[in-house]
Design a protein around this motif. Structure first.
Motif, PDB file in Angstrom:
ATOM      1  N   LEU A 102       0.631  -1.063   0.169  1.00  0.00           N
ATOM      2  CA  LEU A 102      -0.115  -0.062   0.208  1.00  0.00           C
ATOM      3  C   LEU A 102       0.624   1.324   0.051  1.00  0.00           C
ATOM      4  CD1 LEU A 102      -2.902  -1.214   2.642  1.00  0.00           C
ATOM      5  CD2 LEU A 102      -2.867  -0.764   0.087  1.00  0.00           C
ATOM      6  N   ILE A 103       2.124   1.655   0.845  1.00  0.00           N
ATOM      7  CA  ILE A 103       2.904   2.283   0.887  1.00  0.00           C
ATOM      8  C   ILE A 103       3.158   2.823  -0.693  1.00  0.00           C
ATOM      9  CG2 ILE A 103       5.266   3.402   1.865  1.00  0.00           C
ATOM     10  CD1 ILE A 103       4.692   1.878   4.013  1.00  0.00           C
ATOM     11  N   LEU A 104       4.063   1.394  -1.265  1.00  0.00           N
ATOM     12  CA  LEU A 104       4.452   1.171  -2.216  1.00  0.00           C
ATOM     13  C   LEU A 104       3.475   1.867  -3.706  1.00  0.00           C
ATOM     14  CD1 LEU A 104       6.534  -1.624  -2.647  1.00  0.00           C
ATOM     15  CD2 LEU A 104       6.734   0.368  -2.413  1.00  0.00           C
ATOM     16  N   LEU A 105       2.679   1.751  -3.276  1.00  0.00           N
ATOM     17  CA  LEU A 105       1.253   2.364  -4.353  1.00  0.00           C
ATOM     18  C   LEU A 105       0.453   3.816  -3.893  1.00  0.00           C
ATOM     19  CD1 LEU A 105      -1.523  -1.038  -4.249  1.00  0.00           C
ATOM     20  CD2 LEU A 105      -0.153  -0.453  -6.354  1.00  0.00           C
ATOM     21  N   GLY A 106       0.387   3.962  -2.827  1.00  0.00           N
ATOM     22  CA  GLY A 106       0.797   5.581  -2.632  1.00  0.00           C
ATOM     23  C   GLY A 106       1.722   5.761  -3.396  1.00  0.00           C
ATOM     24  N   VAL A 166       0.922   6.848  -7.298  1.00  0.00           N
ATOM     25  CA  VAL A 166       0.032   7.886  -7.242  1.00  0.00           C
ATOM     26  C   VAL A 166       0.401   8.943  -6.928  1.00  0.00           C
ATOM     27  CG1 VAL A 166      -2.200   7.936  -6.619  1.00  0.00           C
ATOM     28  CG2 VAL A 166      -1.993   5.543  -6.852  1.00  0.00           C
ATOM     29  N   GLY A 167       1.363   9.587  -6.334  1.00  0.00           N
ATOM     30  CA  GLY A 167       1.551  10.758  -5.718  1.00  0.00           C
ATOM     31  C   GLY A 167       2.380  11.235  -6.771  1.00  0.00           C
ATOM     32  N   ILE A 168       3.279  10.009  -7.187  1.00  0.00           N
ATOM     33  CA  ILE A 168       4.438  10.504  -8.685  1.00  0.00           C
ATOM     34  C   ILE A 168       3.263  10.918  -9.608  1.00  0.00           C
ATOM     35  CG2 ILE A 168       6.452   9.562  -9.449  1.00  0.00           C
ATOM     36  CD1 ILE A 168       7.668   8.567  -6.910  1.00  0.00           C
ATOM     37  N   ALA A 218      -0.643   2.787   6.223  1.00  0.00           N
ATOM     38  CA  ALA A 218       0.323   2.101   5.100  1.00  0.00           C
ATOM     39  C   ALA A 218      -0.125   3.742   3.655  1.00  0.00           C
ATOM     40  CB  ALA A 218      -0.114   1.627   4.679  1.00  0.00           C
ATOM     41  N   ALA A 219      -1.367   3.982   3.029  1.00  0.00           N
ATOM     42  CA  ALA A 219      -1.753   4.046   1.512  1.00  0.00           C
ATOM     43  C   ALA A 219      -1.398   6.079   2.875  1.00  0.00           C
ATOM     44  CB  ALA A 219      -2.459   4.171   1.685  1.00  0.00           C
ATOM     45  N   ILE A 220      -1.507   6.066   3.008  1.00  0.00           N
ATOM     46  CA  ILE A 220      -1.264   7.693   3.800  1.00  0.00           C
ATOM     47  C   ILE A 220       0.585   8.378   3.506  1.00  0.00           C
ATOM     48  CG2 ILE A 220      -1.301   9.810   5.606  1.00  0.00           C
ATOM     49  CD1 ILE A 220      -3.871   8.976   6.384  1.00  0.00           C
ATOM     50  N   ILE A 221       0.526   7.268   4.465  1.00  0.00           N
ATOM     51  CA  ILE A 221       2.348   7.362   3.838  1.00  0.00           C
ATOM     52  C   ILE A 221       2.811   7.071   2.620  1.00  0.00           C
ATOM     53  CG2 ILE A 221       4.992   6.283   4.379  1.00  0.00           C
ATOM     54  CD1 ILE A 221       3.254   5.030   7.700  1.00  0.00           C
ATOM     55  N   GLY A 222       2.150   6.405   2.149  1.00  0.00           N
ATOM     56  CA  GLY A 222       2.952   6.033   0.714  1.00  0.00           C
ATOM     57  C   GLY A 222       2.801   7.739  -0.171  1.00  0.00           C
ATOM     58  N   PHE A 223       1.250   8.646   0.103  1.00  0.00           N
ATOM     59  CA  PHE A 223       0.531   9.188  -0.714  1.00  0.00           C
ATOM     60  C   PHE A 223       1.321  10.654  -0.070  1.00  0.00           C
ATOM     61  CE2 PHE A 223      -3.981   7.998  -1.298  1.00  0.00           C
ATOM     62  CZ  PHE A 223      -3.439   7.814  -2.450  1.00  0.00           C
ATOM     63  N   ILE A 224       2.455  10.820   0.943  1.00  0.00           N
ATOM     64  CA  ILE A 224       3.057  11.613   1.158  1.00  0.00           C
ATOM     65  C   ILE A 224       4.434  11.498   1.150  1.00  0.00           C
ATOM     66  CG2 ILE A 224       3.835  12.939   3.421  1.00  0.00           C
ATOM     67  CD1 ILE A 224       1.800  12.507   5.065  1.00  0.00           C
ATOM     68  N   THR A 225       5.102  10.764   0.499  1.00  0.00           N
ATOM     69  CA  THR A 225       6.183  10.234  -0.138  1.00  0.00           C
ATOM     70  C   THR A 225       6.109  10.855  -1.989  1.00  0.00           C
ATOM     71  OG1 THR A 225       6.131   8.499   1.554  1.00  0.00           O
ATOM     72  CG2 THR A 225       8.019   8.655  -0.191  1.00  0.00           C
ATOM     73  N   GLY A 226       5.722  10.163  -2.212  1.00  0.00           N
ATOM     74  CA  GLY A 226       5.345  10.507  -3.340  1.00  0.00           C
ATOM     75  C   GLY A 226       4.215  11.663  -3.634  1.00  0.00           C
TER      76      GLY A 226
END
Length: 341
Positions: A135-139, A142-144, A258-266
């Protein structure tokens, strides 16, 4: 925290947090939800919005205003919204000025704040299961991906504006997903967050001087209609998204984080400070201009900073300052909880 136990200091800082959310939500690439998340009131914000439902409506139409206010956690929401409204007519104006004159340093400060936010969330996150890593990787992807899209043309159709309101408010409820950047991609950032807000500001100023000549100004009236429809769409989006997020936070809290961590990182790619604006060109190679005479943004050309110039080190300083601000917010939140016990 219960409404009745809020001190004057708590109420004051809630308004300040609303100011920060409003300002952050107006900056492309920055999410007001990140402010809520880091300042420690994200879950209360979502659950309070979730209370705006059929029961609340029944209390309202039966004139049970005190019960309605308590049920929706009105003092909390009211102070936050007050801060956001003040922000749109004060802090956001200052922010507009700073972005025009000190763009690199503004982006650097927000870049640092997002790095600090990632640290803040990860340090307490302890469920590193395969599902959550995915989920982190997917986030992140998506962010990038969102940061690489090209903006559309401006569209003031009221149905489209309403949809923009629903989508644009996502930055307040989904940390890491910038509502203002989404509005850029939809082509309506200037129309909805600059021109229409300025039209309201000018209208209020005219009315205070008993000048009602704006009634004959078709462009002003059109912009005011656009702002009203956009606000209705935003309210609709806040309520519907909060119900969805309230459900997933209750049943899938770690997965949501986990998804939020991914979004923010992206989203770091969106706010990378060192970049040039690329404007859309017509078939003759000239910069395309919108109806208001502004060049139409196509995307950004990001580059690695030149370490031989002083400006770069000022930018790095503001990144560190942004990280420090988030760490201070975290410290302040802990002190507030500690003192309330």
């Amino acid at each position: 925290m219960r409404q009745s136990t809020r001190t004057f200091s708590d109420r004051f800082f809630l308004v300040i947090k609303g100011l920060a959310m409003g300002a952050a939500n107006k900056v492309p690439g920055v999410s007001g939800g990140v402010v809520a998340f880091v300042a420690g009131f994200y879950e209360e914000f979502i659950y309070s919005l979730q209370k705006i439902n059929v029961k609340a409506f029944k209390l309202l139409i039966n004139f049970r205003f005190k019960s309605f206010w308590r049920y929706i956690n009105g003092r909390f929401l009211g102070l936050l919204i007050l801060g956001m409204l003040i922000s749109y007519f004060s802090v956001s104006k200052i922010l507009d000025y700073l972005i025009i004159h000190y763009e690199l340093y503004v982006w650097a400060a927000f870049f640092g704040m997002i790095i600090g936010s990632i640290y803040y969330i990860i340090k307490d996150f302890d469920d590193w299961s395969r599902r959550n890593i995915l989920l982190i990787l997917l986030g992140i992807i998506v962010g990038i991906s969102i940061s690489l899209l090209s903006p559309a043309k401006e569209n003031d159709n009221l149905w489209f504006v309403f949809i923009c309101g629903i989508i644009g408010v996502s930055g307040m409820t989904l940390p890491g997903l910038s509502g203002s950047f989404i509005l850029i991609l939809l082509g309506n950032y200037v129309l909805l967050l600059v021109d229409s807000v300025n039209a309201l500001y000018d209208t209020i100023a005219d009315m205070l001087q008993w000048d009602f000549s704006f009634i004959d100004n078709t462009r002003r009236i059109r912009l005011l209609k656009v702002l009203v429809v956009f606000s209705l769409g935003s309210l609709t989006g806040l309520i519907t998204l909060s119900h969805f997020l309230g459900y997933v936070l209750k049943h899938y809290k770690n997965a949501t984080f986990a998804a939020i961590i991914g979004f923010i990182t992206g989203s770091l790619g969106v706010v990378w400070p060192w970049k040039h604006k690329i404007y859309k060109l017509d078939t003759l190679g000239n910069t395309q201009i919108d109806a208001l005479g502004n060049p139409i943004l196509d995307n950004y050309d990001r580059y690695f900073p030149d370490l031989t110039i002083t400006e770069t080190y000022f930018g790095i300083f503001y990144i560190i300052l942004g990280i420090g601000l988030v760490l201070w917010l975290e410290w302040y939140g802990k002190q507030t909880i500690k003192n309330s016990k």
